[in-house]
Design a protein around this motif. Structure first.
Motif, PDB file in Angstrom:
ATOM      1  N   ASP A 131      26.176  37.205  51.131  1.00  0.00           N
ATOM      2  CA  ASP A 131      27.159  37.971  50.372  1.00  0.00           C
ATOM      3  C   ASP A 131      26.429  38.641  49.216  1.00  0.00           C
ATOM      4  OD1 ASP A 131      29.302  37.232  51.909  1.00  0.00           O
ATOM      5  OD2 ASP A 131      29.739  35.434  50.724  1.00  0.00           O
ATOM      6  N   GLN A 132      26.726  39.914  49.029  1.00  0.00           N
ATOM      7  CA  GLN A 132      26.030  40.621  47.973  1.00  0.00           C
ATOM      8  C   GLN A 132      27.011  41.143  46.935  1.00  0.00           C
ATOM      9  OE1 GLN A 132      22.968  43.464  49.043  1.00  0.00           O
ATOM     10  NE2 GLN A 132      22.636  42.439  50.994  1.00  0.00           N
ATOM     11  N   ALA A 162      23.659  30.598  33.190  1.00  0.00           N
ATOM     12  CA  ALA A 162      24.695  31.530  32.753  1.00  0.00           C
ATOM     13  C   ALA A 162      25.885  31.490  33.716  1.00  0.00           C
ATOM     14  CB  ALA A 162      24.117  32.938  32.674  1.00  0.00           C
ATOM     15  N   TYR A 163      26.993  32.001  33.220  1.00  0.00           N
ATOM     16  CA  TYR A 163      28.229  31.955  34.006  1.00  0.00           C
ATOM     17  C   TYR A 163      28.872  33.328  34.062  1.00  0.00           C
ATOM     18  CZ  TYR A 163      27.806  26.924  33.830  1.00  0.00           C
ATOM     19  OH  TYR A 163      27.345  25.637  33.975  1.00  0.00           O
ATOM     20  N   ALA A 164      29.587  33.570  35.173  1.00  0.00           N
ATOM     21  CA  ALA A 164      30.308  34.834  35.307  1.00  0.00           C
ATOM     22  C   ALA A 164      31.480  34.626  36.243  1.00  0.00           C
ATOM     23  CB  ALA A 164      29.382  35.912  35.862  1.00  0.00           C
ATOM     24  N   PHE A 165      32.502  35.461  36.090  1.00  0.00           N
ATOM     25  CA  PHE A 165      33.576  35.479  37.075  1.00  0.00           C
ATOM     26  C   PHE A 165      33.218  36.493  38.144  1.00  0.00           C
ATOM     27  CE2 PHE A 165      36.510  33.751  33.733  1.00  0.00           C
ATOM     28  CZ  PHE A 165      36.920  32.646  34.447  1.00  0.00           C
ATOM     29  N   ARG A 166      33.472  36.140  39.402  1.00  0.00           N
ATOM     30  CA  ARG A 166      33.230  37.040  40.524  1.00  0.00           C
ATOM     31  C   ARG A 166      34.402  36.898  41.477  1.00  0.00           C
ATOM     32  NH1 ARG A 166      30.136  39.192  37.544  1.00  0.00           N
ATOM     33  NH2 ARG A 166      27.900  38.987  37.512  1.00  0.00           N
ATOM     34  N   THR A 167      34.729  37.959  42.181  1.00  0.00           N
ATOM     35  CA  THR A 167      35.819  37.849  43.149  1.00  0.00           C
ATOM     36  C   THR A 167      35.370  36.956  44.296  1.00  0.00           C
ATOM     37  OG1 THR A 167      35.102  39.785  44.390  1.00  0.00           O
ATOM     38  CG2 THR A 167      36.672  40.169  42.608  1.00  0.00           C
ATOM     39  N   ALA A 168      36.331  36.293  44.930  1.00  0.00           N
ATOM     40  CA  ALA A 168      36.003  35.432  46.060  1.00  0.00           C
ATOM     41  C   ALA A 168      35.430  36.296  47.182  1.00  0.00           C
ATOM     42  CB  ALA A 168      37.250  34.699  46.533  1.00  0.00           C
ATOM     43  N   PRO A 169      34.328  35.851  47.794  1.00  0.00           N
ATOM     44  CA  PRO A 169      33.656  36.695  48.796  1.00  0.00           C
ATOM     45  C   PRO A 169      34.543  37.026  50.007  1.00  0.00           C
ATOM     46  CG  PRO A 169      32.398  34.675  48.363  1.00  0.00           C
ATOM     47  CD  PRO A 169      33.618  34.606  47.534  1.00  0.00           C
ATOM     48  N   GLU A 191      27.346  51.879  46.630  1.00  0.00           N
ATOM     49  CA  GLU A 191      26.340  52.119  47.653  1.00  0.00           C
ATOM     50  C   GLU A 191      24.998  51.611  47.145  1.00  0.00           C
ATOM     51  OE1 GLU A 191      25.661  52.488  51.153  1.00  0.00           O
ATOM     52  OE2 GLU A 191      27.654  53.243  50.616  1.00  0.00           O
ATOM     53  N   VAL A 192      24.543  50.514  47.689  1.00  0.00           N
ATOM     54  CA  VAL A 192      23.248  49.989  47.275  1.00  0.00           C
ATOM     55  C   VAL A 192      22.176  50.830  47.965  1.00  0.00           C
ATOM     56  CG1 VAL A 192      21.737  47.970  47.254  1.00  0.00           C
ATOM     57  CG2 VAL A 192      24.208  47.683  47.076  1.00  0.00           C
ATOM     58  N   ARG A 193      21.197  51.225  47.191  1.00  0.00           N
ATOM     59  CA  ARG A 193      20.142  52.030  47.762  1.00  0.00           C
ATOM     60  C   ARG A 193      19.511  51.292  48.924  1.00  0.00           C
ATOM     61  NH1 ARG A 193      15.157  54.095  44.488  1.00  0.00           N
ATOM     62  NH2 ARG A 193      16.023  52.640  42.977  1.00  0.00           N
ATOM     63  N   ASP A 198      22.096  36.697  40.840  1.00  0.00           N
ATOM     64  CA  ASP A 198      23.493  37.115  40.720  1.00  0.00           C
ATOM     65  C   ASP A 198      23.882  37.966  41.930  1.00  0.00           C
ATOM     66  OD1 ASP A 198      25.998  37.554  39.677  1.00  0.00           O
ATOM     67  OD2 ASP A 198      25.360  39.099  38.264  1.00  0.00           O
ATOM     68  N   HIS A 199      22.998  38.882  42.287  1.00  0.00           N
ATOM     69  CA  HIS A 199      23.315  39.790  43.387  1.00  0.00           C
ATOM     70  C   HIS A 199      23.502  39.059  44.701  1.00  0.00           C
ATOM     71  CE1 HIS A 199      23.431  43.769  45.305  1.00  0.00           C
ATOM     72  NE2 HIS A 199      22.950  43.108  46.342  1.00  0.00           N
ATOM     73  N   PHE A 200      22.675  38.046  44.936  1.00  0.00           N
ATOM     74  CA  PHE A 200      22.735  37.350  46.214  1.00  0.00           C
ATOM     75  C   PHE A 200      23.490  36.024  46.132  1.00  0.00           C
ATOM     76  CE2 PHE A 200      19.184  40.275  46.781  1.00  0.00           C
ATOM     77  CZ  PHE A 200      19.541  40.864  47.980  1.00  0.00           C
TER      78      PHE A 200
END
Lengths: 270, 216, 216
Positions: free
Chosen positions: A136-137, B72-79, B91-93, B162-164
Motif C-alpha cells: 500500500d502506498q 512519529a505519528y500520523a493519521f492515514r486513511t484505512a488502506p 500521480e507518482v512519478r 511513511d510512503h510504504f
C-alpha cells in the motif's frame, strides 16, 4: 582442449544446444539488459532450477555462446560484456581442469559459488523491490490529511546582554564625550561670526577707547593657537562693526595696540 | 482553559484533554509528528505517548487510523478505502527499474555505499537515479564509511517508511528471510579477504572493518 | 472488498461501513465535500447524509469536529485547541546598542531622567528603547524629580542586578576601572592636551585610534 572436455559432458552438451538457441532468441535486445549480471540472471532462468542449484559451468557456456553469437551478428557489445566473457572463460577452465597446487588464489568452486551468490542476491533484491512496490502506498492506497493547518511559528524573542556589553556601552559613551571636541572639529578656532556675536553684546559698554585684546574671550588669550584664532576673528569682527558704523577704531602706530570704542551716534562728537 | 503561558503553574491537563490535543495536532498536519514535537506543543506535563495509546485504540477499525512511523505519528486513511479516493490519488512519478532496484538495495542494505549498490546490481549507478530518489525524499545521505576514501552511504528516510506504510526499516517485507539466507551479507569476492593472498596488510584491515560494518 | 464497478449488484454497505467511508473521504479531501459529491463517490445505495449524522456525533467533544460549511462538510480541529497550532520558538538576541547604552546610563547614573540620558548619550532616546528595557524588567520608573516639570526618573531593577550578578548598582566598575581594563580611551580630557601635538598628524592618529577602539 577444455572445450572438448566440455562437449564430452553429456548434460552440458544438451544444455549447450538449447542454450545456443536461447542465446539467439535473447540476442535481439542486448540493450534491454542492464549489464552482464542481468543477462546472466536472465540466462539462468532457462535452467529452471533454484538459483542455489544452478550450474555455473552451464551458465558460463550459455553466456559465451551469447557473446559468440553477438560477434557473428556483428553486434556492438559493451566492454563489460567482453570482460565478463573473458572472466567466465577463465572460470570455466578452472572448473574443468584439476586444481593446480602450484597456483594460488581462489579455486574455481569458490569463484563459481560467489557468482551464484551474486546472482541469487540480485534476484532477491528484484523480488523484494517488487514486493515493496506492491505495498500500500501513500497517495495511492492510503491518504494523508487533505486540509492541513499551518502550524504558526510564534517567534518569541528574548534579549540578552552581558556585563561586559554594559560596561563597553558605558565606556563608549564616555569615550564619545572625551572625543567630542574632535568630532565637533576645531575647539581652538573662533569664527568671525562667534566674535561678532560676542562683540555686539559687549560693545554697548565700551564708551572709552579700549584695547581690542581685552575683548578676547576668557581662556582664549593665553594659548598660542587659541589667541591667534580669536585675535584674528575679533579683529575681523571689529572691521565689520566699523563698516556698520557701530564703533570707531584707531591704532596709534605700527604694531601699536588697536583700540576701539562705541560710536556716539548723532549726539556725540564726530 | 489553560493558556500556554501559565501552564507550568497548573497540573497537566486530564488525559481525555490530552487525547483531544493529540488528535487535533495530528489532524492538522499531513506529515508525521514526533513525540518530541507533541511534547513541545502540548501543555507542560503532558504525556503524549500515553495519550497516543488511547487515540490509537479509539481509531481502530475506523476510516482513519493512527499509524506510527519510527518515533512519529500520523493519521492515514484505512488502506481498504483507497478506492474511494481516486480524486485524491497523486500521480507518482514512474520509477525506472534501476531506480526501484536501487531503492530496494538501499532499504535492505542500509547504510550502503554507491560502490556496494553497483556491486549488487552489477552495473554502475547513474547519478540521475540517486538524485531522483533523494529528490523524492526516499533516500538520504547517511554517515561516511570509515574506510579509505571515506565514501558516503545512503539510507532510507522517514518519508520512505511513511510512503510504504512501514513503521520502521525492520518491517521491510522479507527482510528476515533475506538475512537468514545470508543474502544481506556483504560477501566479498573470493580471494580478497584472504590475508595471505594480500600483500598490503593495511588495505586488508580496512577491508575487514568495512565488512564488519554490515548494516543492522 | 467491494470495487466500484460491481457495487450496484450488491446491497448498500452497512451504515458502520458508510461512516468509515465518510470519515476517510472528509479526512483526505483538500476541500469541504458536499453530500452530492459524497453520494457520487460512495458505493451505490449509500446514504451519506445519515452517515454524516453519526460521524458528527462520534466527534462531538473531541479534538476534531465535523463542521458544515455552506452545503459541504469538513473536519476541523476544535476551536478551543487553536493554541496548539502554534509552535513557539524562543530566539535569544543581543540587545541593541542603543538599548545597552541607555541601560548603562541608567545603571551608572540612576535615578536619571530621560533628558539626562539624552544629554549623556548625545542623541535622543526612542520610546521603544525605554519600553523594551521596562518590558524586560531591567529598568523601572523611579521617583519624580522635584524640578520644574517633575520629570520621572528611571532606575534599574532587582531583575537587572540578578541578570548581571550584581549585588547593587554601585558594584558597577567605575570609570577609572573601565579605563584600567582598557574599556575606555586613555586619552586625557580636553584642555590638558599638549598643544604641540595638536597638528594634523596627531588628529589623524586619534581618529584612527577611535575607530580601532570601537567596541563591538
Amino acid at each position: 582442449m577444455s572445450d572438448t572436455d566440455f562437449e564430452n559432458d553429456d548434460e552440458s552438451t544438451v544444455l549447450s544446444v538449447s542454450d545456443r538457441v536461447a542465446a539467439e532468441a535473447l540476442i535481439v535486445d542486448v540493450g534491454a539488459y542492464e549489464g552482464p549480471l542481468d543477462l546472466l540472471l536472465t540466462l539462468s532462468r532457462t535452467q529452471k532450477v533454484d538459483l542455489r542449484q544452478i550450474s555455473i559451468l552451464a551458465l558460463a557456456e550459455q553466456y559465451l555462446a551469447f557473446v559468440e553469437k553477438a560477434k557473428e551478428l556483428r553486434l556492438e557489445l559493451a566492454a563489460d560484456y567482453l570482460v565478463m566473457a573473458a572472466w567466465l572463460a577463465f572460470l570455466k577452465s578452472r572448473l574443468l581442469l584439476p586444481p593446480d597446487p602450484t597456483e594460488d588464489g581462489p579455486s574455481g568452486e569458490e569463484l563459481a559459488a560467489h557468482l551464484a551468490f551474486q546472482l541469487e542476491r540480485l534476484a532477491a533484491m528484484r523480488d523484494v523491490a517488487a514486493k515493496l512496490m506492491g505495498r500500500d502506498q501513500l497517495g495511492r492506497d492510503f491518504f494523508a490529511r487533505g486540509i492541513t493547518e499551518d502550524v504558526q511559528r510564534v517567534r518569541k524573542v528574548t534579549y540578552t546582554a552581558t556585563l561586559l556589553d554594559l560596561m563597553q556601552g558605558y565606556a563608549r559613551i564616555r569615550t564619545k564625550d572625551d572625543f567630542r571636541p574632535f568630532v565637533m572639529d576645531r575647539e581652538a578656532v573662533m569664527t568671525m561670526e562667534q566674535a561678532l556675536d560676542r562683540m555686539r553684546g559687549l560693545i554697548g559698554f565700551a564708551g572709552e577707547w579700549t584695547d581690542i585684546s581685552s575683548y578676547l574671550p576668557d581662556g582664549w588669550n593665553m594659548d598660542g593657537v587659541r589667541s591667534r584664532s580669536s585675535t584674528a576673528a575679533t579683529f575681523a569682527a571689529t572691521l565689520e562693526l566699523v563698516k556698520e558704523g557701530k564703533i570707531d577704531m584707531r591704532q596709534g602706530d605700527t604694531y601699536a595696540p588697536i583700540q576701539i570704542r562705541k560710536r556716539a551716534d548723532r549726539d556725540g562728537d564726530t | 482553559m489553560a493558556t500556554p503561558e501559565n501552564d507550568s503553574l497548573f497540573e497537566a491537563p486530564p488525559m481525555a484533554e490530552q487525547e483531544r490535543m493529540v488528535e487535533a495536532i495530528l489532524f492538522a498536519t499531513a506529515d508525521p509528528v514526533s513525540i518530541k514535537e507533541l511534547t513541545g506543543r502540548m501543555p507542560h506535563g503532558s504525556d503524549p505517548a500515553e495519550a497516543l495509546v488511547y487515540v490509537r485504540k479509539k481509531y481502530e477499525g475506523r476510516g482513519v487510523q493512527l499509524v506510527k512511523i519510527e518515533d512519529a505519528y500520523a493519521f492515514r486513511t484505512a488502506p481498504d478505502l483507497g478506492f474511494l479516493m481516486q480524486k485524491e490519488t497523486v500521480e507518482v512519478r514512474k520509477l525506472s527499474r534501476a531506480a526501484i532496484e536501487t531503492l530496494a538495495i538501499v532499504a535492505y542494505h542500509q547504510p550502503v555505499t554507491r560502490a556496494e549498490i553497483e556491486e549488487i546490481r552489477g552495473v554502475s549507478v547513474s547519478r540521475g537515479t540517486i538524485d531522483q530518489l533523494i529528490e523524492m525524499e526516499w533516500i538520504r545521505f547517511g554517515r561516511r564509511r570509515m574506510t579509505p576514501g571515506r565514501p558516503t552511504t545512503f539510507v532510507v528516510t522517514q518519508g520512505f517508511l511513511d510512503h510504504f506504510a512501514l513503521e520502521n526499516a525492520r518491517d521491510l517485507p522479507g527482510l528476515k528471510e533475506l538475512r537468514a539466507a545470508g543474502l544481506l551479507d556483504n560477501r566479498p569476492p573470493p580471494g580478497t579477504l584472504d590475508p595471505d593472498a594480500e600483500d598490503d596488510d593495511a588495505e586488508d584491515d580496512d577491508q575487514v572493518e568495512m565488512f564488519e560494518d554490515t548494516p543492522e
